[in-house]
Design an enzyme around this catalytic site. Structure first.
Site, PDB file in Angstrom:
ATOM      1  N   LEU A  13      -4.132 -26.261  42.686  1.00 21.93           N
ATOM      2  CA  LEU A  13      -4.247 -27.619  43.230  1.00 21.93           C
ATOM      3  C   LEU A  13      -3.980 -28.654  42.147  1.00 21.93           C
ATOM      4  CD1 LEU A  13      -7.308 -27.404  45.663  1.00 21.93           C
ATOM      5  CD2 LEU A  13      -4.871 -27.142  46.128  1.00 21.93           C
ATOM      6  N   ASP A  49     -12.634 -26.734  27.261  1.00 21.10           N
ATOM      7  CA  ASP A  49     -13.478 -25.770  27.972  1.00 21.10           C
ATOM      8  C   ASP A  49     -14.662 -26.533  28.563  1.00 21.10           C
ATOM      9  OD1 ASP A  49     -15.168 -23.779  28.843  1.00 21.10           O
ATOM     10  OD2 ASP A  49     -15.016 -22.576  27.014  1.00 21.10           O
ATOM     11  N   GLY A  70     -11.734 -28.202  38.017  1.00 22.44           N
ATOM     12  CA  GLY A  70     -11.832 -27.121  37.029  1.00 22.44           C
ATOM     13  C   GLY A  70     -12.987 -26.189  37.323  1.00 22.44           C
ATOM     14  N   ILE A  72     -14.221 -21.693  37.963  1.00 19.78           N
ATOM     15  CA  ILE A  72     -13.867 -20.420  38.602  1.00 19.78           C
ATOM     16  C   ILE A  72     -13.753 -20.677  40.102  1.00 19.78           C
ATOM     17  CG2 ILE A  72     -14.608 -18.046  38.990  1.00 19.78           C
ATOM     18  CD1 ILE A  72     -13.861 -18.664  36.050  1.00 19.78           C
ATOM     19  N   SER A  73     -12.645 -20.240  40.702  1.00 25.15           N
ATOM     20  CA  SER A  73     -12.359 -20.646  42.090  1.00 25.15           C
ATOM     21  C   SER A  73     -12.435 -19.490  43.084  1.00 25.15           C
ATOM     22  CB  SER A  73     -10.971 -21.283  42.156  1.00 25.15           C
ATOM     23  OG  SER A  73      -9.981 -20.343  41.786  1.00 25.15           O
ATOM     24  N   SER A 109     -16.564 -26.237  48.170  1.00 25.04           N
ATOM     25  CA  SER A 109     -15.803 -25.219  48.914  1.00 25.04           C
ATOM     26  C   SER A 109     -16.495 -24.878  50.226  1.00 25.04           C
ATOM     27  CB  SER A 109     -15.689 -23.958  48.060  1.00 25.04           C
ATOM     28  OG  SER A 109     -15.172 -22.899  48.816  1.00 25.04           O
ATOM     29  N   TYR A 134     -19.953 -17.394  43.720  1.00 25.02           N
ATOM     30  CA  TYR A 134     -19.079 -18.570  43.665  1.00 25.02           C
ATOM     31  C   TYR A 134     -19.575 -19.663  44.631  1.00 25.02           C
ATOM     32  CZ  TYR A 134     -14.941 -21.301  45.045  1.00 25.02           C
ATOM     33  OH  TYR A 134     -14.086 -22.323  45.382  1.00 25.02           O
ATOM     34  N   SER A 163      -8.984 -24.491  53.077  1.00 23.62           N
ATOM     35  CA  SER A 163      -7.904 -23.745  52.402  1.00 23.62           C
ATOM     36  C   SER A 163      -6.742 -24.715  52.230  1.00 23.62           C
ATOM     37  CB  SER A 163      -7.435 -22.557  53.257  1.00 23.62           C
ATOM     38  OG  SER A 163      -8.526 -21.761  53.658  1.00 23.62           O
ATOM     39  N   ARG A 172      -7.407 -17.015  60.004  1.00 17.79           N
ATOM     40  CA  ARG A 172      -8.582 -17.827  59.618  1.00 17.79           C
ATOM     41  C   ARG A 172      -8.164 -19.221  59.171  1.00 17.79           C
ATOM     42  NH1 ARG A 172     -10.356 -18.481  54.494  1.00 17.79           N
ATOM     43  NH2 ARG A 172     -12.430 -19.438  54.258  1.00 17.79           N
TER      44      ARG A 172
END
Ligand code: NAI
Ligand code: 15L
Length: 276
Positions: A13, A49, A70, A72-73, A109, A134, A163, A172
């Site tokens: 993205l 980081d 930014g 972990i996705s 999310s 997550y 999504s 989905r």
């Protein structure tokens, strides 16, 4: 805005938005831990980081707005999620507090509600039912946004992205799809609004098969795309999942099938194996 920061700018993205948000600020500051293309005119590229508090503090200095992508996705080991999505989010909010509270769009999310059945229609205040570590980390990010809003007045748009892809790729996604155009329009609306507060916004297009209401109408956001335009193609080219498969039962789909990666019992088994 003078300077808009995009974290996770090296990701899927982030690379798309780098091409499409240049008009929103004099300077786009682009950051990631991963490699990024060199800075073009009107861009700054900063390797950072999110787990490094001092670096994040420097990163946020001079920014008027932040699109926080930014981290972990997908589902991974807890240690990775902890560094990027827990400590990283704390570092971001502390940096924003140190630098005058630039408005934040937090990429949450749909996986914060992934264990809700697909038959449920959800509003912004529905109970959280994360489907993964997550998803739990995104719920933590949402809680951090509320804390800093209630305590300090920090404004955040909490966007529970479904999504976001060029087109829905499976059955989905006919329910969860957020078109790139609609995402860009949402970001514009979030940073244009005179007052934002800390709303929960479902990041989905105007899909006939959608599960979530539009909670950003008051910001002037009216999603224009509808996955129905792609339904015939998906039905023709993608096998329909079995009715009892998780991808057909739960809003979070296959994330509900994920194990707890690197769980203690797996580590213990590995240690025992290493000793043998
Ligand atoms: P992505 O995985 O392609 O990009 C995330 C970026 O964050 C990567 O470039 C990665 O290097 C960076 N990152 C990871 N750990 C980091 C660290 N410790 N410090 C600095 N940078 C780090 O993910 P994508 O698809 O671009 O998603 C962007 C955001 O939107 C993510 O936060 C994801 O959770 C969220 N999201 C995306 C959805 C989608 O449809 N693509 C759906 C729901 C949420
Ligand atoms: C997400 O949160 C992920 O970051 C993305 O990779 C997709 O899996 C998306 O959700 C989805 O549910 O389709």
């Amino acid at each position: 805005m003078k300077r808009l920061l995009i974290t996770g700018a090296g990701g899927g993205l982030g690379r798309m938005l780098r091409q499409r948000l240049g008009h929103m600020a004099e300077v786009l500051r682009l950051s990631d831990i991963a490699p990024m293309a060199p800075a073009a005119l009107g861009e700054e590229v900063v390797t950072c980081d999110l787990a490094d508090g001092a670096a994040v503090r420097d990163l946020v200095a001079g920014c008027d707005g932040i699109v926080h992508l930014g981290g972990i996705s997908v589902e991974r080991e807890f240690d990775l999620i902890e560094a990027a999505n827990l400590r990283g989010v704390y570092n971001l909010y502390e940096a924003a507090r140190a630098h005058g509270h630039p408005r934040i769009l937090f990429a949450s999310s749909n996986h914060v509600v992934g264990y809700h059945p697909q038959t449920a229609r959800l509003g912004p205040d529905c109970p959280l039912r994360p489907d993964s570590l997550y998803g739990v980390s995104k719920a933590y990010g949402e809680a951090m946004a509320h804390l800093y809003h209630d305590k300090f007045g920090q404004e955040t748009a909490i966007v529970r992205i479904g999504s976001c892809t060029p087109a829905p790729a499976d059955w989905r996604m006919l329910s969860t799809w957020l078109s790139e155009d609609d995402f860009v329009a949402l970001i514009e609306a979030v940073f244009r609004a005179p007052h934002l507060g800390c709303p929960v916004i479902w990041g989905a297009s105007d899909n006939d098969a959608g599960w979530w209401e539009n909670t950003a109408g008051h910001l002037g956001w009216r999603p224009k795309d509808n996955s129905a335009a792609h339904a015939a193609h998906v039905h023709r080219t993608v096998p329909r999942p079995e009715a009892d498969a998780s991808v057909a039962r739960y809003q979070g789909g296959v994330f509900t099938d994920e194990p707890i990666h690197g769980a203690w019992d797996q580590r213990a088994a590995k240690r025992a194996g290493d000793r043998d």
